[in-house]
Design a protein around this motif. Structure first.
Motif, short mmCIF file in Angstrom:
data_model
loop_
_atom_site.label_atom_id
_atom_site.label_comp_id
_atom_site.label_asym_id
_atom_site.label_seq_id
_atom_site.Cartn_x
_atom_site.Cartn_y
_atom_site.Cartn_z
N UNK A 67 0.83 -1.21 0.00
CA UNK A 67 0.00 0.00 0.00
C UNK A 67 0.86 1.26 0.00
N UNK A 68 1.88 1.29 0.85
CA UNK A 68 2.76 2.46 0.92
C UNK A 68 3.59 2.60 -0.35
N UNK A 69 4.02 1.49 -0.92
CA UNK A 69 4.85 1.52 -2.11
C UNK A 69 4.08 2.08 -3.31
N UNK A 70 2.79 1.77 -3.42
CA UNK A 70 2.01 2.22 -4.56
C UNK A 70 1.14 3.43 -4.24
N UNK A 71 1.27 3.99 -3.07
CA UNK A 71 0.43 5.12 -2.66
C UNK A 71 0.72 6.35 -3.51
N UNK A 72 -0.32 6.98 -3.98
CA UNK A 72 -0.23 8.22 -4.73
C UNK A 72 -1.16 9.22 -4.09
N UNK A 73 -0.72 10.46 -3.96
CA UNK A 73 -1.61 11.46 -3.37
C UNK A 73 -2.76 11.83 -4.31
N UNK A 74 -3.80 12.36 -3.75
CA UNK A 74 -4.94 12.80 -4.56
C UNK A 74 -5.97 11.72 -4.79
N UNK A 75 -6.93 12.02 -5.65
CA UNK A 75 -8.00 11.07 -5.96
C UNK A 75 -7.53 10.07 -7.01
N UNK A 76 -8.03 8.84 -6.95
CA UNK A 76 -7.70 7.88 -8.02
C UNK A 76 -8.39 8.28 -9.32
N UNK A 77 -7.85 7.85 -10.43
CA UNK A 77 -8.45 8.14 -11.73
C UNK A 77 -9.84 7.53 -11.82
N UNK A 78 -10.73 8.25 -12.47
CA UNK A 78 -12.11 7.76 -12.62
C UNK A 78 -12.14 6.46 -13.41
N UNK A 79 -11.28 6.36 -14.40
CA UNK A 79 -11.25 5.13 -15.22
C UNK A 79 -10.80 3.93 -14.39
N UNK A 80 -9.83 4.12 -13.51
CA UNK A 80 -9.37 3.02 -12.66
C UNK A 80 -10.41 2.65 -11.61
N UNK A 81 -11.23 3.62 -11.20
CA UNK A 81 -12.23 3.37 -10.16
C UNK A 81 -13.51 2.73 -10.68
N UNK A 82 -13.76 2.83 -11.97
CA UNK A 82 -15.01 2.34 -12.57
C UNK A 82 -14.70 1.18 -13.53
#
Length: 130
Positions: A67-82
């Motif tokens: 989780x920490x290794x792949x953590x990115x700040x901000x909101x996830x992309x809408x395409x990745x979330x849907x």
């Protein structure tokens, strides 16, 4: 001898030196010699401890979690979330331009699930590098 044992021995030595300085029975020179020896031993132990830390500074740290290794700040992309939107785009990305794909998404999905050509391009570029 471990560092804890060294420090315990040094603490005992310093306590004895302190009691000699406080007593009037022993001459002050003996107490001063003991304090000087204890001070040198403490200095030597500290130098040895610093060298050990510099030699291998990360031995006690746990491994980074995924989780920490792949953590990115901000909101996830809408395409990745849907997942449905992602499947729709993946099925058409090889044979349509980003502008055409954005208009197809606009006609097939409600306004809150739509993405534009820039979002599609950014997602596509990121998926190509990983």
């Amino acid at each position: 001898m471990t560092r804890a044992d060294d420090l315990d021995a040094l603490y005992t030595e310093l306590c004895e030196a302190e009691s000699l300085l406080r007593s009037a029975v022993h001459p002050y020179q003996l107490a001063l010699d003991r304090v000087t020896a204890a001070k040198a031993a403490v200095q030597q132990t500290l130098k040895r401890g610093v060298k050990d830390v510099i030699k291998d500074p990360f031995t006690s740290t746990p491994p980074t979690s995924m989780h920490r290794r792949t953590h990115r700040p901000g909101r996830p992309r809408k395409i990745d979330s849907d997942p449905e939107l992602r499947a729709f785009i993946e099925a058409r990305i090889d044979r349509m331009t980003f502008l055409e794909l954005a208009s197809e998404v606009a006609s097939a999905f409600p306004p809150d699930r739509r993405v534009g050509k820039s979002a599609i391009y950014d997602w596509w570029k990121a998926s190509q590098s990983s």
